[in-house]
Design a protein around this motif. Structure first.
Motif, PDB file in Angstrom:
ATOM      1  N   ARG A  86       1.074  -1.190  -0.084  1.00 41.61           N
ATOM      2  CA  ARG A  86      -0.262  -0.096  -0.024  1.00 41.61           C
ATOM      3  C   ARG A  86       0.897   1.366  -0.141  1.00 41.61           C
ATOM      4  NH1 ARG A  86      -2.151  -0.926   4.419  1.00 41.61           N
ATOM      5  NH2 ARG A  86      -1.232   0.495   5.832  1.00 41.61           N
ATOM      6  N   VAL A  87       1.910   1.112   0.857  1.00 40.96           N
ATOM      7  CA  VAL A  87       2.749   2.389   0.957  1.00 40.96           C
ATOM      8  C   VAL A  87       3.673   2.659  -0.386  1.00 40.96           C
ATOM      9  CG1 VAL A  87       4.695   3.249   2.131  1.00 40.96           C
ATOM     10  CG2 VAL A  87       2.934   2.187   3.400  1.00 40.96           C
ATOM     11  N   PHE A  88       3.970   1.355  -0.829  1.00 39.92           N
ATOM     12  CA  PHE A  88       4.959   1.569  -2.228  1.00 39.92           C
ATOM     13  C   PHE A  88       4.154   2.178  -3.143  1.00 39.92           C
ATOM     14  CE2 PHE A  88       5.921  -0.151  -6.083  1.00 39.92           C
ATOM     15  CZ  PHE A  88       7.225   0.199  -6.376  1.00 39.92           C
ATOM     16  N   ASN A  89       2.872   1.809  -3.436  1.00 39.14           N
ATOM     17  CA  ASN A  89       1.995   2.338  -4.322  1.00 39.14           C
ATOM     18  C   ASN A  89       1.627   3.940  -4.174  1.00 39.14           C
ATOM     19  OD1 ASN A  89       1.626  -0.082  -5.786  1.00 39.14           O
ATOM     20  ND2 ASN A  89      -0.074  -0.795  -4.630  1.00 39.14           N
ATOM     21  N   ALA A  90       1.415   4.159  -2.972  1.00 40.49           N
ATOM     22  CA  ALA A  90       1.340   5.600  -2.720  1.00 40.49           C
ATOM     23  C   ALA A  90       2.562   6.545  -3.111  1.00 40.49           C
ATOM     24  CB  ALA A  90       0.635   5.851  -1.480  1.00 40.49           C
ATOM     25  N   ALA A  91       3.558   5.892  -2.559  1.00 41.18           N
ATOM     26  CA  ALA A  91       4.989   6.309  -2.740  1.00 41.18           C
ATOM     27  C   ALA A  91       5.209   6.967  -4.531  1.00 41.18           C
ATOM     28  CB  ALA A  91       5.918   5.861  -2.045  1.00 41.18           C
ATOM     29  N   ALA A  92       5.018   5.635  -4.740  1.00 43.56           N
ATOM     30  CA  ALA A  92       5.178   5.877  -6.561  1.00 43.56           C
ATOM     31  C   ALA A  92       4.251   6.860  -7.002  1.00 43.56           C
ATOM     32  CB  ALA A  92       5.128   4.641  -7.127  1.00 43.56           C
ATOM     33  N   GLN A  93       3.158   6.815  -6.570  1.00 38.70           N
ATOM     34  CA  GLN A  93       2.128   7.837  -7.217  1.00 38.70           C
ATOM     35  C   GLN A  93       2.606   9.214  -6.767  1.00 38.70           C
ATOM     36  OE1 GLN A  93      -1.820   7.068  -5.985  1.00 38.70           O
ATOM     37  NE2 GLN A  93      -2.610   8.882  -7.094  1.00 38.70           N
ATOM     38  N   PHE A  94       3.112   9.372  -5.721  1.00 38.93           N
ATOM     39  CA  PHE A  94       3.375  10.714  -5.262  1.00 38.93           C
ATOM     40  C   PHE A  94       4.597  11.298  -6.145  1.00 38.93           C
ATOM     41  CE2 PHE A  94       5.797  13.834  -3.052  1.00 38.93           C
ATOM     42  CZ  PHE A  94       4.822  14.798  -2.888  1.00 38.93           C
ATOM     43  N   ILE A  95       5.503  10.519  -6.295  1.00 37.83           N
ATOM     44  CA  ILE A  95       7.099  10.874  -7.106  1.00 37.83           C
ATOM     45  C   ILE A  95       6.614  10.890  -8.203  1.00 37.83           C
ATOM     46  CG2 ILE A  95       9.004   9.818  -7.648  1.00 37.83           C
ATOM     47  CD1 ILE A  95       9.129   8.380  -4.955  1.00 37.83           C
ATOM     48  N   GLU A  96       5.775  10.097  -9.083  1.00 42.95           N
ATOM     49  CA  GLU A  96       5.702  10.153 -10.521  1.00 42.95           C
ATOM     50  C   GLU A  96       4.495  11.205 -10.883  1.00 42.95           C
ATOM     51  OE1 GLU A  96       7.049   5.809 -12.285  1.00 42.95           O
ATOM     52  OE2 GLU A  96       4.863   6.280 -11.911  1.00 42.95           O
ATOM     53  N   GLY A  97       3.496  11.502  -9.949  1.00 42.34           N
ATOM     54  CA  GLY A  97       2.437  12.212 -10.249  1.00 42.34           C
ATOM     55  C   GLY A  97       2.676  13.545  -9.882  1.00 42.34           C
ATOM     56  N   ARG A  98       3.075  13.994  -8.549  1.00 44.36           N
ATOM     57  CA  ARG A  98       3.559  15.161  -8.090  1.00 44.36           C
ATOM     58  C   ARG A  98       4.922  15.712  -8.444  1.00 44.36           C
ATOM     59  NH1 ARG A  98       0.852  16.531  -3.279  1.00 44.36           N
ATOM     60  NH2 ARG A  98       2.419  18.300  -3.075  1.00 44.36           N
ATOM     61  N   LEU A  99       5.761  14.895  -8.410  1.00 39.43           N
ATOM     62  CA  LEU A  99       7.268  15.413  -8.656  1.00 39.43           C
ATOM     63  C   LEU A  99       7.692  15.057 -10.208  1.00 39.43           C
ATOM     64  CD1 LEU A  99       9.041  14.230  -5.373  1.00 39.43           C
ATOM     65  CD2 LEU A  99       7.780  16.090  -5.809  1.00 39.43           C
ATOM     66  N   LYS A 100       6.720  14.387 -10.980  1.00 39.34           N
ATOM     67  CA  LYS A 100       7.121  14.332 -12.221  1.00 39.34           C
ATOM     68  C   LYS A 100       8.517  13.717 -12.515  1.00 39.34           C
ATOM     69  CE  LYS A 100       3.336  16.808 -12.977  1.00 39.34           C
ATOM     70  NZ  LYS A 100       2.016  15.916 -13.245  1.00 39.34           N
ATOM     71  N   LEU A 101       8.902  12.663 -11.392  1.00 35.15           N
ATOM     72  CA  LEU A 101      10.100  11.963 -11.577  1.00 35.15           C
ATOM     73  C   LEU A 101       9.723  10.292 -12.023  1.00 35.15           C
ATOM     74  CD1 LEU A 101      11.853  13.173  -8.430  1.00 35.15           C
ATOM     75  CD2 LEU A 101      12.305  13.840 -10.794  1.00 35.15           C
ATOM     76  N   LYS A 102      10.653   9.402 -12.425  1.00 34.53           N
ATOM     77  CA  LYS A 102      10.298   8.043 -12.687  1.00 34.53           C
ATOM     78  C   LYS A 102      10.895   7.408 -11.718  1.00 34.53           C
ATOM     79  CE  LYS A 102      10.329   8.992 -17.804  1.00 34.53           C
ATOM     80  NZ  LYS A 102      11.305   8.523 -19.064  1.00 34.53           N
ATOM     81  N   VAL A 103       9.888   6.211 -11.227  1.00 34.34           N
ATOM     82  CA  VAL A 103      10.384   5.184 -10.108  1.00 34.34           C
ATOM     83  C   VAL A 103      11.202   4.159 -10.975  1.00 34.34           C
ATOM     84  CG1 VAL A 103       9.708   3.637  -8.668  1.00 34.34           C
ATOM     85  CG2 VAL A 103       8.573   5.948  -8.611  1.00 34.34           C
ATOM     86  N   ASN A 104      12.265   3.588 -10.684  1.00 36.28           N
ATOM     87  CA  ASN A 104      13.149   2.553 -11.208  1.00 36.28           C
ATOM     88  C   ASN A 104      12.375   1.218 -10.870  1.00 36.28           C
ATOM     89  OD1 ASN A 104      14.654   0.558 -12.158  1.00 36.28           O
ATOM     90  ND2 ASN A 104      16.489   2.012 -12.166  1.00 36.28           N
ATOM     91  N   ALA A 105      11.547   0.783 -12.190  1.00 30.24           N
ATOM     92  CA  ALA A 105      10.772  -0.515 -11.199  1.00 30.24           C
ATOM     93  C   ALA A 105      11.501  -1.569 -11.343  1.00 30.24           C
ATOM     94  CB  ALA A 105       9.852  -0.836 -12.729  1.00 30.24           C
ATOM     95  N   LYS A 106      12.845  -1.749 -11.762  1.00 34.87           N
ATOM     96  CA  LYS A 106      13.824  -2.842 -11.934  1.00 34.87           C
ATOM     97  C   LYS A 106      13.992  -3.073 -10.326  1.00 34.87           C
ATOM     98  CE  LYS A 106      14.820  -3.465 -16.538  1.00 34.87           C
ATOM     99  NZ  LYS A 106      15.921  -3.576 -17.409  1.00 34.87           N
ATOM    100  N   LYS A 107      14.329  -1.756  -9.430  1.00 32.37           N
ATOM    101  CA  LYS A 107      15.221  -1.779  -8.498  1.00 32.37           C
ATOM    102  C   LYS A 107      14.085  -1.455  -7.340  1.00 32.37           C
ATOM    103  CE  LYS A 107      19.505  -0.043 -10.469  1.00 32.37           C
ATOM    104  NZ  LYS A 107      20.554   0.982 -10.328  1.00 32.37           N
ATOM    105  N   SER A 108      12.960  -1.271  -7.632  1.00 34.52           N
ATOM    106  CA  SER A 108      12.061  -0.887  -6.499  1.00 34.52           C
ATOM    107  C   SER A 108      10.889  -2.063  -6.327  1.00 34.52           C
ATOM    108  CB  SER A 108      11.326   0.235  -7.046  1.00 34.52           C
ATOM    109  OG  SER A 108      11.998   1.284  -7.198  1.00 34.52           O
TER     110      SER A 108
END
Length: 276
Positions: A86-108
């Motif tokens: 749950r926290v991972f999905n929320a954190a990824a949404q914040f990083i990609e949605g609010r900050l416009k950054l990409k989460v490295n799917a292979k390392k996360s």
């Protein structure tokens, strides 16, 4: 750059940062234009990561999460795998949605803390309890052994006392970094391996049979044994583990040459850390 300008007021610094970001990269002698990202390995990268992820830190603090972030390397610690998802999905949404950054799917992902180290450390569960301890990660141990191998090559070209001095300086800094870890057994194992490396280097430094024979005699080895071992056809690494060389060059031998070793440096670092 607008986000950076909110933290940095000096226009000269902003101009320099923009130049870093807009500079291309060289690939096989050809300049390639770059439209996004920061130069990998540049001291600018962690600075910009701290600026870009400052809002993310505040968001995690507001939600009451326990987390560690070093530049763009982030760990968030929760109580269960379900909460982790749950926290991972929320954190990824914040990083990609609010900050416009990409989460490295292979390392996360969501993994137990005991299987995912951090900056050279690893976590383990103490036997018979639910408590978590901290020790040195296998990757960090492999890296330090590689560095020690460079300093204990068979034909290093340096007298042994100078070689040991260089090893002591390197180990002191390495152990200071891992001072608060619970790594007594790891340090002891490293010391045993280090002394074997030094015995191998010492044996190779003696080179000739008569030199080996003479030095073994100086160290108190009987005439017949010194003659037999000096003429041995076994390889240096194998001989370095032999009982004969271990008893001829015990811990006291290396201490006389000035070796402090991993355990000595680790204990000193622990004392400094506890009183800091």
């Amino acid at each position: 750059m607008a986000r950076v300008a909110g933290k940095v007021e000096d226009r000269r610094v902003l101009k320099l940062i923009r130049a870093y970001l807009s500079a291309g990269v060289m690939a096989d002698g050809v300049k390639i234009e770059r439209e996004e990202g920061t130069p990998q390995g540049s001291p600018l990268s962690p600075l910009l990561a701290n600026i870009m992820l400052d809002d993310f830190d505040k968001e995690l603090e507001q939600r009451g999460h326990r987390f560690v972030r070093y530049a763009d390397d982030i760990r968030i610690y929760v109580g269960s795998e379900r909460a982790g998802g749950r926290v991972f999905n929320a954190a990824a949404q914040f990083i990609e949605g609010r900050l416009k950054l990409k989460v490295n799917a292979k390392k996360s992902g969501v993994v137990p803390s005991t299987k995912q180290g951090l900056l050279g450390f690893r976590f383990f569960r103490r036997k018979g309890t639910d408590e978590i301890g901290v020790s040195v990660s296998p990757k960090a141990l492999a890296a330090v052994k590689a560095r020690i191998r460079e300093r204990t090559v068979r034909h290093g070209g340096l007298p042994m006392p100078r070689r040991i001095g260089a090893i002591n300086r390197f180990i002191a800094g390495w152990c200071a970094y891992f001072a608060f870890s619970e790594a007594q057994s790891q340090m002891a194992n490293l010391d045993g391996w280090l002394r074997r490396r030094l015995r191998q280097a010492q044996w190779c430094e003696w080179k000739r049979i008569r030199t080996r024979f003479r030095n073994l005699r100086k160290l108190g080895v009987r005439y017949d044994k010194a003659l037999r071992w000096a003429n041995s056809r076994k390889g240096p690494w194998r001989l370095a583990a032999s009982q004969m060389l271990q008893t001829t060059m015990p811990n006291a031998y290396w201490q006389r040459l000035g070796l402090i070793g991993f355990m000595g440096s680790y204990r000193h670092a622990r004392r400094v850390w506890r009183t800091a």
